[in-house]
Design an enzyme around this catalytic site. Structure first.
Site, PDB file in Angstrom:
ATOM      1  N   LYS A   5     -11.696  -5.766 -10.168  1.00 52.51           N
ATOM      2  CA  LYS A   5     -12.021  -5.897  -8.743  1.00 52.51           C
ATOM      3  C   LYS A   5     -12.972  -4.787  -8.303  1.00 52.51           C
ATOM      4  O   LYS A   5     -12.783  -3.618  -8.643  1.00 52.51           O
ATOM      5  CB  LYS A   5     -10.735  -5.822  -7.915  1.00 52.51           C
ATOM      6  CG  LYS A   5     -10.970  -5.756  -6.406  1.00 52.51           C
ATOM      7  CD  LYS A   5      -9.705  -5.304  -5.698  1.00 52.51           C
ATOM      8  CE  LYS A   5     -10.011  -4.850  -4.279  1.00 52.51           C
ATOM      9  NZ  LYS A   5      -8.856  -4.137  -3.670  1.00 52.51           N
TER      10      LYS A   5
ATOM     11  N   ARG B  56     -15.763 -13.076   1.552  1.00 52.17           N
ATOM     12  CA  ARG B  56     -14.328 -13.366   1.588  1.00 52.17           C
ATOM     13  C   ARG B  56     -14.083 -14.869   1.738  1.00 52.17           C
ATOM     14  O   ARG B  56     -13.110 -15.405   1.211  1.00 52.17           O
ATOM     15  CB  ARG B  56     -13.673 -12.595   2.743  1.00 52.17           C
ATOM     16  CG  ARG B  56     -13.807 -11.073   2.619  1.00 52.17           C
ATOM     17  CD  ARG B  56     -13.073 -10.364   3.739  1.00 52.17           C
ATOM     18  NE  ARG B  56     -13.269  -8.915   3.708  1.00 52.17           N
ATOM     19  CZ  ARG B  56     -12.564  -8.064   2.969  1.00 52.17           C
ATOM     20  NH1 ARG B  56     -11.613  -8.533   2.187  1.00 52.17           N
ATOM     21  NH2 ARG B  56     -12.789  -6.769   3.006  1.00 52.17           N
TER      22      ARG B  56
ATOM     23  N   HIS C  29     -14.151   1.040  -5.508  1.00 51.18           N
ATOM     24  CA  HIS C  29     -14.539   0.845  -4.111  1.00 51.18           C
ATOM     25  C   HIS C  29     -15.694   1.755  -3.721  1.00 51.18           C
ATOM     26  O   HIS C  29     -15.759   2.907  -4.151  1.00 51.18           O
ATOM     27  CB  HIS C  29     -13.346   1.126  -3.185  1.00 51.18           C
ATOM     28  CG  HIS C  29     -12.145   0.288  -3.479  1.00 51.18           C
ATOM     29  ND1 HIS C  29     -11.318   0.554  -4.549  1.00 51.18           N
ATOM     30  CD2 HIS C  29     -11.640  -0.805  -2.859  1.00 51.18           C
ATOM     31  CE1 HIS C  29     -10.341  -0.357  -4.582  1.00 51.18           C
ATOM     32  NE2 HIS C  29     -10.517  -1.179  -3.572  1.00 51.18           N
TER      33      HIS C  29
ATOM     34  N   ARG D 156       0.846  -1.185   0.000  1.00 51.18           N
ATOM     35  CA  ARG D 156       0.000   0.000   0.000  1.00 51.18           C
ATOM     36  C   ARG D 156       0.888   1.243   0.000  1.00 51.18           C
ATOM     37  O   ARG D 156       1.276   1.758   1.050  1.00 51.18           O
ATOM     38  CB  ARG D 156      -0.946  -0.043   1.189  1.00 51.18           C
ATOM     39  CG  ARG D 156      -2.135  -0.986   0.997  1.00 51.18           C
ATOM     40  CD  ARG D 156      -3.099  -0.486  -0.072  1.00 51.18           C
ATOM     41  NE  ARG D 156      -3.651   0.808   0.304  1.00 51.18           N
ATOM     42  CZ  ARG D 156      -4.743   0.950   1.051  1.00 51.18           C
ATOM     43  NH1 ARG D 156      -5.424  -0.105   1.448  1.00 51.18           N
ATOM     44  NH2 ARG D 156      -5.174   2.154   1.360  1.00 51.18           N
TER      45      ARG D 156
END
Length: 314
Positions: free
Chosen positions: A219, A261, A192, A73
């Site tokens: 994603k 998940r 997101h 990150r």
């Protein structure tokens, strides 16, 4: 999913078959028969200080714990005090200076991860998508473009990132994907929503735009407000896996979304994220399980998979 007739083998969910165009990120294959488990760093420095682990230590711990992929990150890393402020998007030199800082961090982690064989995904998450990089879409795209150029210059001489995250909201996916591919870097396109779960049509449209933009993996991560939102996200994963050629990852965040998940692979979600530690502070997004939990879940799933084929719905 309707139960199969008595005596017949259960039918696979829509997303279960192998992806038509699996994505290779180093040694990890997205869209194959196993979900890829990634662990993200959360440190603000490459090297730790005192009792605090840096991103390098976190990455090596993730590799040792069995992560298929490590996500660095970049947006969480604080630059040297004497260096340029990475959040000052108004400064003309900020994107280039920020890219240089990110590049050095990638080179350090990639070199240490290389002996483990664990691939590296570099991510500079913007504030508009829940990260710390205070860059507008134009500046963000420029910084990523500069980063790709720096990585390309080192290719073949030093280990570089195996993949780069490119946010759909940066509005530069096609150009950045093309440049990344020329440098030998795969692209994980992302979107997101930390406040809600958009309508299914909107989520599917975003994933389709990612494929059209040249991404190797598409994603999307969303926040559920009820159990129905989680079910809708999983349905999107199955529908996208059945209609798109590239692998998809659909994640429903938070405690309520943990099912996505653990069970997302059954619906065709090719990538999920975990933590090494059970400490909530170790998570890069809300609701992440530990890698030990996900590996155990994957092992159990594989033990009940149809021989020679993909896991079947239970």
């Amino acid at each position: 999913m309707v139960d199969a007739a008595a005596g017949a083998e259960p039918a696979p969910l829509p997303g279960s078959p192998r992806c038509p165009r699996p994505a290779r990120i180093g040694t990890a294959e997205l869209g194959g028969e196993d979900a890829v488990i990634a662990v993200a760093t959360t440190a603000d420095a490459v090297e730790g200080s005192g009792a605090s682990d840096g991103a390098l230590a976190q990455a090596l711990a993730a590799a040792a714990a069995g992560a298929d992929l490590v996500e660095l990150r970049l947006d969480l890393l604080a630059p040297p005090a004497e260096g340029p402020a990475p959040t000052d998007s108004a400064a003309p030199a900020a994107p280039a200076a920020l890219a240089a800082f990110w590049h050095e961090a990638i080179l350090s982690l990639a070199a240490h991860l290389a002996p483990t064989g664990t691939p590296l995904l570099a991510t500079a998450r913007s504030q508009r998508e829940g990260g710390d990089a205070a860059l507008g879409p134009r500046e963000h795209a420029e910084a990523l473009g500069e980063l790709i150029a720096l990585q390309a210059d080192c290719r073949g001489e030093r280990p570089i990132a195996d993949a780069l995250d490119v946010e759909l909201s940066a509005e530069a996916l096609p150009a950045l994907a093309r440049r990344a591919h020329e440098a030998g870097i795969a692209v994980v396109a992302s979107s997101h929503d930390f406040t809600a779960t958009p309508p299914e049509g909107e989520m599917l449209a975003r994933l389709a735009r990612m494929e059209a933009g040249g991404a190797d993996c598409a994603k999307i991560a969303v926040m559920p407000r009820c159990e129905e939102d989680v079910a809708r996200a999983l349905d999107v994963a199955a529908r996208a896996r059945a209609s798109l050629s590239i692998p998809v990852a659909v994640i429903s965040m938070g405690e309520r979304g943990q099912r996505s998940r653990l069970e997302g692979w059954r619906y065709g979600s090719a990538l999920t994220f975990a933590t090494v530690s059970a400490d909530p502070a170790a998570a890069s997004a809300p609701g992440q399980s530990t890698i030990a939990t996900l590996l155990s879940h994957r092992d159990r799933a594989n033990s009940t998979a149809k021989p020679g084929g993909s896991p079947q719905a239970g």
